[in-house]
Every structure is written in structure tokens, then in C-alpha cells.
Design a protein around this motif. Sequence first.
Motif, PDB file in Angstrom:
ATOM      1  N   VAL A 109      -6.933 -21.827  -9.598  1.00  0.00           N
ATOM      2  CA  VAL A 109      -7.424 -20.664 -10.356  1.00  0.00           C
ATOM      3  C   VAL A 109      -6.858 -20.690 -11.772  1.00  0.00           C
ATOM      4  O   VAL A 109      -7.574 -20.470 -12.762  1.00  0.00           O
ATOM      5  CB  VAL A 109      -7.034 -19.352  -9.624  1.00  0.00           C
ATOM      6  N   LEU A 110      -5.544 -21.004 -11.874  1.00  0.00           N
ATOM      7  CA  LEU A 110      -4.916 -21.082 -13.196  1.00  0.00           C
ATOM      8  C   LEU A 110      -5.559 -22.177 -14.048  1.00  0.00           C
ATOM      9  O   LEU A 110      -5.796 -21.991 -15.245  1.00  0.00           O
ATOM     10  CB  LEU A 110      -3.422 -21.384 -13.055  1.00  0.00           C
ATOM     11  N   GLY A 111      -5.847 -23.313 -13.412  1.00  0.00           N
ATOM     12  CA  GLY A 111      -6.479 -24.426 -14.125  1.00  0.00           C
ATOM     13  C   GLY A 111      -7.820 -24.008 -14.707  1.00  0.00           C
ATOM     14  O   GLY A 111      -8.118 -24.289 -15.874  1.00  0.00           O
ATOM     15  N   ALA A 112      -8.623 -23.316 -13.890  1.00  0.00           N
ATOM     16  CA  ALA A 112      -9.937 -22.855 -14.360  1.00  0.00           C
ATOM     17  C   ALA A 112      -9.775 -21.852 -15.505  1.00  0.00           C
ATOM     18  O   ALA A 112     -10.493 -21.897 -16.505  1.00  0.00           O
ATOM     19  CB  ALA A 112     -10.695 -22.222 -13.203  1.00  0.00           C
ATOM     20  N   LEU A 113      -8.798 -20.980 -15.338  1.00  0.00           N
ATOM     21  CA  LEU A 113      -8.545 -19.943 -16.351  1.00  0.00           C
ATOM     22  C   LEU A 113      -8.104 -20.579 -17.678  1.00  0.00           C
ATOM     23  O   LEU A 113      -8.555 -20.166 -18.757  1.00  0.00           O
ATOM     24  CB  LEU A 113      -7.439 -19.017 -15.827  1.00  0.00           C
ATOM     25  N   LEU A 114      -7.245 -21.569 -17.577  1.00  0.00           N
ATOM     26  CA  LEU A 114      -6.764 -22.243 -18.801  1.00  0.00           C
ATOM     27  C   LEU A 114      -7.900 -22.978 -19.504  1.00  0.00           C
ATOM     28  O   LEU A 114      -7.983 -22.989 -20.731  1.00  0.00           O
ATOM     29  CB  LEU A 114      -5.631 -23.218 -18.459  1.00  0.00           C
ATOM     30  N   GLU A 115      -8.775 -23.593 -18.707  1.00  0.00           N
ATOM     31  CA  GLU A 115      -9.925 -24.275 -19.330  1.00  0.00           C
ATOM     32  C   GLU A 115     -10.767 -23.270 -20.094  1.00  0.00           C
ATOM     33  O   GLU A 115     -11.183 -23.529 -21.236  1.00  0.00           O
ATOM     34  CB  GLU A 115     -10.757 -24.962 -18.242  1.00  0.00           C
ATOM     35  N   TYR A 116     -10.979 -22.117 -19.471  1.00  0.00           N
ATOM     36  CA  TYR A 116     -11.869 -21.108 -20.070  1.00  0.00           C
ATOM     37  C   TYR A 116     -11.241 -20.479 -21.321  1.00  0.00           C
ATOM     38  O   TYR A 116     -11.912 -20.297 -22.336  1.00  0.00           O
ATOM     39  CB  TYR A 116     -12.167 -20.032 -19.022  1.00  0.00           C
ATOM     40  N   THR A 117      -9.942 -20.168 -21.220  1.00  0.00           N
ATOM     41  CA  THR A 117      -9.317 -19.400 -22.309  1.00  0.00           C
ATOM     42  C   THR A 117      -8.703 -20.279 -23.404  1.00  0.00           C
ATOM     43  O   THR A 117      -8.682 -19.886 -24.566  1.00  0.00           O
ATOM     44  CB  THR A 117      -8.191 -18.490 -21.761  1.00  0.00           C
ATOM     45  N   VAL A 118      -8.205 -21.453 -23.034  1.00  0.00           N
ATOM     46  CA  VAL A 118      -7.447 -22.248 -24.011  1.00  0.00           C
ATOM     47  C   VAL A 118      -8.212 -23.497 -24.465  1.00  0.00           C
ATOM     48  O   VAL A 118      -8.268 -23.784 -25.658  1.00  0.00           O
ATOM     49  CB  VAL A 118      -6.077 -22.669 -23.414  1.00  0.00           C
ATOM     50  N   ILE A 119      -8.791 -24.221 -23.541  1.00  0.00           N
ATOM     51  CA  ILE A 119      -9.385 -25.521 -23.899  1.00  0.00           C
ATOM     52  C   ILE A 119     -10.801 -25.369 -24.456  1.00  0.00           C
ATOM     53  O   ILE A 119     -11.159 -26.000 -25.454  1.00  0.00           O
ATOM     54  CB  ILE A 119      -9.387 -26.455 -22.671  1.00  0.00           C
ATOM     55  N   ARG A 120     -11.601 -24.529 -23.839  1.00  0.00           N
ATOM     56  CA  ARG A 120     -13.005 -24.423 -24.253  1.00  0.00           C
ATOM     57  C   ARG A 120     -13.156 -23.987 -25.715  1.00  0.00           C
ATOM     58  O   ARG A 120     -13.998 -24.546 -26.436  1.00  0.00           O
ATOM     59  CB  ARG A 120     -13.768 -23.467 -23.320  1.00  0.00           C
ATOM     60  N   PRO A 121     -12.332 -23.047 -26.192  1.00  0.00           N
ATOM     61  CA  PRO A 121     -12.488 -22.643 -27.601  1.00  0.00           C
ATOM     62  C   PRO A 121     -12.184 -23.760 -28.612  1.00  0.00           C
ATOM     63  O   PRO A 121     -12.445 -23.586 -29.790  1.00  0.00           O
ATOM     64  CB  PRO A 121     -11.485 -21.490 -27.755  1.00  0.00           C
ATOM     65  N   MET A 122     -11.651 -24.876 -28.162  1.00  0.00           N
ATOM     66  CA  MET A 122     -11.339 -25.972 -29.093  1.00  0.00           C
ATOM     67  C   MET A 122     -12.575 -26.809 -29.420  1.00  0.00           C
ATOM     68  O   MET A 122     -12.542 -27.647 -30.324  1.00  0.00           O
ATOM     69  CB  MET A 122     -10.252 -26.902 -28.518  1.00  0.00           C
ATOM     70  N   HIS A 123     -13.633 -26.661 -28.639  1.00  0.00           N
ATOM     71  CA  HIS A 123     -14.917 -27.322 -28.903  1.00  0.00           C
ATOM     72  C   HIS A 123     -14.779 -28.836 -29.048  1.00  0.00           C
ATOM     73  O   HIS A 123     -15.453 -29.457 -29.866  1.00  0.00           O
ATOM     74  CB  HIS A 123     -15.586 -26.728 -30.152  1.00  0.00           C
ATOM     75  N   GLY A 124     -13.876 -29.413 -28.280  1.00  0.00           N
ATOM     76  CA  GLY A 124     -13.790 -30.876 -28.214  1.00  0.00           C
ATOM     77  C   GLY A 124     -13.109 -31.539 -29.390  1.00  0.00           C
ATOM     78  O   GLY A 124     -13.008 -32.766 -29.425  1.00  0.00           O
ATOM     79  N   ASP A 125     -12.645 -30.775 -30.375  1.00  0.00           N
ATOM     80  CA  ASP A 125     -11.917 -31.379 -31.503  1.00  0.00           C
ATOM     81  C   ASP A 125     -10.566 -31.886 -30.961  1.00  0.00           C
ATOM     82  O   ASP A 125      -9.778 -31.110 -30.416  1.00  0.00           O
ATOM     83  CB  ASP A 125     -11.702 -30.310 -32.592  1.00  0.00           C
ATOM     84  N   PRO A 126     -10.277 -33.197 -31.085  1.00  0.00           N
ATOM     85  CA  PRO A 126      -9.090 -33.726 -30.396  1.00  0.00           C
ATOM     86  C   PRO A 126      -7.752 -33.177 -30.893  1.00  0.00           C
ATOM     87  O   PRO A 126      -6.845 -32.979 -30.087  1.00  0.00           O
ATOM     88  CB  PRO A 126      -9.176 -35.245 -30.642  1.00  0.00           C
ATOM     89  N   VAL A 127      -7.637 -32.920 -32.214  1.00  0.00           N
ATOM     90  CA  VAL A 127      -6.330 -32.467 -32.720  1.00  0.00           C
ATOM     91  C   VAL A 127      -5.943 -31.111 -32.118  1.00  0.00           C
ATOM     92  O   VAL A 127      -4.877 -30.987 -31.504  1.00  0.00           O
ATOM     93  CB  VAL A 127      -6.306 -32.436 -34.265  1.00  0.00           C
ATOM     94  N   PRO A 128      -6.792 -30.065 -32.246  1.00  0.00           N
ATOM     95  CA  PRO A 128      -6.381 -28.794 -31.645  1.00  0.00           C
ATOM     96  C   PRO A 128      -6.310 -28.840 -30.121  1.00  0.00           C
ATOM     97  O   PRO A 128      -5.500 -28.123 -29.528  1.00  0.00           O
ATOM     98  CB  PRO A 128      -7.461 -27.806 -32.111  1.00  0.00           C
ATOM     99  N   THR A 129      -7.133 -29.697 -29.496  1.00  0.00           N
ATOM    100  CA  THR A 129      -7.093 -29.740 -28.025  1.00  0.00           C
ATOM    101  C   THR A 129      -5.762 -30.296 -27.541  1.00  0.00           C
ATOM    102  O   THR A 129      -5.134 -29.732 -26.629  1.00  0.00           O
ATOM    103  CB  THR A 129      -8.259 -30.592 -27.483  1.00  0.00           C
ATOM    104  N   ILE A 130      -5.337 -31.405 -28.157  1.00  0.00           N
ATOM    105  CA  ILE A 130      -4.020 -31.952 -27.783  1.00  0.00           C
ATOM    106  C   ILE A 130      -2.938 -30.918 -28.119  1.00  0.00           C
ATOM    107  O   ILE A 130      -1.989 -30.711 -27.359  1.00  0.00           O
ATOM    108  CB  ILE A 130      -3.749 -33.262 -28.559  1.00  0.00           C
ATOM    109  N   GLY A 131      -3.105 -30.247 -29.270  1.00  0.00           N
ATOM    110  CA  GLY A 131      -2.150 -29.203 -29.647  1.00  0.00           C
ATOM    111  C   GLY A 131      -2.093 -28.107 -28.595  1.00  0.00           C
ATOM    112  O   GLY A 131      -1.016 -27.637 -28.228  1.00  0.00           O
TER     113      GLY A 131
END
Lengths: 341, 320
Positions: free
Chosen positions: B95-117
Motif C-alpha cells: 500500500v505504501l509503495g502504491a501511495l509513494l508512486e502516486y504522491t512522489v514519483i508520478r508528479p516527476m513526469h519521468g524526468d530522471p534528475v528529479p525522480t532520482i532526487g
Amino acid sequence: MIDPGAATDPATADTARWPSRFTAAALAVIAALVVVVPLRASSTFLTDVTQLAAFCLVFAGLWLLTHRMGLLSVGHGALTGVGAYAALHAVNDFGFPPMLMPLAGFAAGCAVGALLGIPALRLPKAYLALLTLSAAVAFPIVLRQLDGPLPVTLDGEFIAPTWTGIAPNDEHIWEFWIVVAWVAVAFWLLHGLLSGPIGRALVATRDEPTAASTFGVSVYRLRLAGVSLSSGLAGLAGGLMLVPVNFNDQSLYPEELSIKLFALTIAFGSTAIGGSRLIMTVPAAAVLVLLPVWLVDRPGWVIQGGWIGLLKAEFFLYAVLLLVAAYARGRRARAVRSYDA
Amino acid sequence: MPQSAAVTLFLQRVFDAMSNGSAYAALAVAISMVFRSTGVLNLAQGQMAMLSAYIAVIFASGADPGVAFSGWLTPFATPWPIWASIVGAVVISAVLGALLEYTVIRPMHGDPVPTIGATLGLYLLIGVFVVKHFGGRQRFFDSPFPQEHTDRFVIGGARLWFDTIGLTLTMLAAIGVLALIQRTTKIGLAFRAITSNRDSAALLGIRVEQVVMAGWAVAAGLGGLAGGLIAGELNVRPSMMERLLIFGLAAATLGGLRSPALALAGGYLFAFAETIMAGYVGFIDSQVTLVWALGMLIVVLSVRPSGLLSRKAARQGLGT
């Protein structure tokens, strides 16, 4: 040819009418501080500020890598340690003059950066992050294996010449000026390099690698040179770190240092003041060096647990900084994509 | 050393490597799953697994005032059995993994620098959260498998513990079930379509974002299972996954970060190599094997940039 209009790109702002009025004013303030602060500050504070000056170079290297070239390194803390190790042993084992030991750090940083870059730059950008993170975790172990568990002292001193008028007990002032002189020269050379065709080619390899390749730029080689230079700057800074502290130790370069450096680069590097982003290395280094000093004066904060303790923790601040900066940059990327569409 | 004793020692080292290999393999598979579907290198995967181990400790402790958050379990009063604790931790991790994808990773829109950040931000955040709520000291967590000194097979003089067998088989079963789901179910087909060509999958009506979120949930759950199972071996502490993450990343590169099957093989390969090197090469102790893993990583990337995948499979991103 590369678009001459690239100078108007915020990423290349350093090349446009440099120094701007604001940058010139900022440089004047910094120059004044360099002269005045050592005469007024305590030796402890001056040691911190000397380290701050050296860390500016690490941030300049990271800025070059992240914002100029669009690459990622999570191991610049380890590369700084590599520079410190090489500089110390250049003096202790090979009789290098202490004043020139940062050059050994620069060379070692370049070499290790190239070692990591050669395999990683042929692959997606994530691989460089992966390799540098692994290097950051492995470096303290390597250093302990090479130097043993105890700190190794530098066999050299920095004695101020008599013409400076610095008293024998105030050698930290001389050490500060040595470091600042090295940093100023390195910044001047870096700025000159980035203002020319190489600087524009680096931006081209970030934004339009295919077009850059078509115009005769060897993208792989240029990126490799950029990674080596960035790592070399970290190594140079590592050599300079030895000037105020005179010893090297595995505990000085934990993996967390690399993550903090990356966090501050993301947070501060995308902002330009008066057309210059290199200036932003100063506040980034100030946060890195002075935040722990500020926290040490609040021992209750460090040991406090629970939710309140979490909010007061240094790593929490860095985590929030990273997440907020990443979110802001992600929003910008989305806006650019929507505009292009 | 007599020949039979040398063989016994070698066998023992191979058996000893199996537990670590399972943990490396689980992390490597989780990293590969996320990378092949989203192109994101999740550097927080190890920390998420560590958090999962702490969640298992909370469930297993019941309403223990000495353990943070266990007061929330007061309605349940009694500690949960070990297996139930691990399953609970896996579910919460997913559940946490799904939540993190939705709240933290998805807003990065695939740009590698902010995603790794962002993944590094999570790395720090989870680490400091655990330190501030559970303290830096070790917590003990029982293995779900028998651990008495008689619970073992003796093969060629070497001891193969039931615990090691159980851990290895459980991890292999979990990864096998995942592979089966990918091959035989609709959601598995959707996941494979996205890894093959994200845009085409979207044009075919596949809800890409939901499937990616499910991928993060499954990867987090798998990492959580590794964390819960290995907790009985390593003891639970904030730094328990640092080494494992590096070995997991190294193993994942053997599959070009895209092939879970090769990542699985890489996990065991690195664990065996680590144990054998530490056992037979005098100057390499258990800490220095981490450096060896970094060296191997550089060599693999230099010689075979696409890992053990064929170049064609690497280009197509279809390695399984």
C-alpha cells in the motif's frame, strides 16, 4: 553550429554579460568578507568557513554535472574523499609540497570519475547514479582498508610568510586564504571554460545530443570529460579540506555526505542570482557546513525522538529539501512538455 | 586440509550464501520490475524493505509500550504470529509503495534528475523516520522457520539449515508466482505491454498509470517480504539494508535492470561469489566484499553494458 541564442537559456546564464551588476556586487561582498572575516572570526568558525570555501568547488562540479550536462552523481562525497586521500599520500609518501597537494587530489578525482564514467555513460543516465551511489557506500570501507581505522595526519604545515604579518598562532588565517585562493583560481578557470564553445557543447549534449553529434561533437567523449572534470573539482576540494584540518579519516566521507551534496545541488542549482548559478554554490556550501554546527548547539534537538524529533532532524530537512526541489523541477518539466505539445 | 574437509567447507559456504542470495535476488527483482516499467531507479527500495521489517516487528510485538506505534494495535492486544506479522508488513508495504508512486514519483513526469532526487529523498526520510521512532538499536525478530540446532540437513558434512531452505524457497515461490501472474493474467499482460511500449499500451486502452502503480505496489511488497524474512537473520536495524541494496543493484545490472529472471540469477551469483571470495581470498573480509561488488559492477557494465541480456533483448526491453 550550436545555437548562439543558447546564452539566453537560464542554464547558460553564466555566459551572458558576465559579470552582471548583481554578480559583480556579490563578488565584491565575498571579496570583502574574505579579507575581513578572518581578522574577526574565531579559529573554529574560520575552520568551518575554510571548509565551506572548499565545498563550493564540490558544488561547482556537481552543478556542472547536474544542470549543465543533465547527468546524476550521488557519489561526490566519496570523490572528495578520494582527493583528500591522494593529496595526503602525495605529501606523506612522495614528498609533494603541501601547497600543491590539491593538484594530486584533482588528478585522483579525475581518474576515479573517468573510471566510473567510462562504463556508465554508454547507458541510460540512471547507471551513473547507480555506480556513484555504490562508490559512495564503498569508499569509507576502502579508506579504512587502505589507511586503517585511525585518522592519518598530514606531514606538512602551512606557515604564513612574515610579509603577511600573521602571528604564528593565527595560521588558520593563512590556511583560509590559501584555500580561498585555490577556489578563486578554479572558479575563474571553470567559468572561462564554460563560457567558450566547450560550455555550449556541454549544453548541446544535454538538450540535443543527436544534433550535437551531427555537428561533430563527440557526445560520449565530451560527457566523459565533463564527468572527469566534475570529479576532479571534487578531488581538488578534497585536497583543500586537508589544509584546515591536517588529517584524513574514513568518518569524514560517509555516503550521507554524497546524498546531502546531491540534495543541495538540486535545491540551489536550478536558481540563478544576477545571471550566475555558480554563485549559488556559496549558500549551498553554507547550509552543508553550518547547519550541523547550528544543530550541535541544540543538543536536545539531535537526541529528541518521535514526531517532533523527526521535524528537527538534519536528514529530515534534507529529505524535505530533496522532495520539494524534485517536485518543483518535475512541475517545470511538465510545463515545458505541455508547451511543446 | 584433506580433500573431503575442503569439499565440506566449500559446500558449507555455498549453503551459507543461499539466505543472502535470496535477499539480494528479491531486491534485484523489485528494482528491475520498477525500472523496466517506469525507467525509475528506485534507490529507496532497500529502505522500504527495512521499514517493512520494522512494521513486522510492530505486529509481532503486539501492544508493547517499548515499541513505537505498537499502541495502535491495542485492540488486538496479543502479538501476532511471525508469519501473520510478515504478511501484514508485506500488505502495508505494498500500500505504501502504491501511495509513494502516486504522491512522489508520478508528479516527476519521468524526468530522471528529479525522480532520482525524489527516491533519494525517500531514502533519507524513511531512514530518519525509523531512527527517530524506533531508535538506532537493534530489534530482534524471530525467523518464521525452525531455528533449533537440530533443524538441519547434513549433506557431505555441511549443514543446511531448515531456515535457509525455507527462506530460499519462499522467495523463489514469491518470484515464481509473480512471473506466473505476469504470463497468465490480464494485469500481467498489461504490465508486459507497458514495459514493451508505454505509448502503444496507452493507445490500446490500458490504464498505464494504474498498472504502474500496481507495479510499484508489487515491488514494494516483494521488498517487504525480503525485509521480513531476512530480519530473522540480520536483526532489525536502520542500516540493515545498505549492503543489501548495493548487492541488489549490482545483481539487477546483470539483467540490464530489465530482466527479473537474470536479476534473480544475479542475486544468487553475487551472494555465492561474495561468500567464496570472503572464504578463500585472504585480504577480503566480509566488509570488503562490498567493494568487490562495485568492482564487478564496473567490469560487467564495461564488458556487457546490457548485462547478460542479448543486445536485441536489451534494445527491445523485452528480457524476462
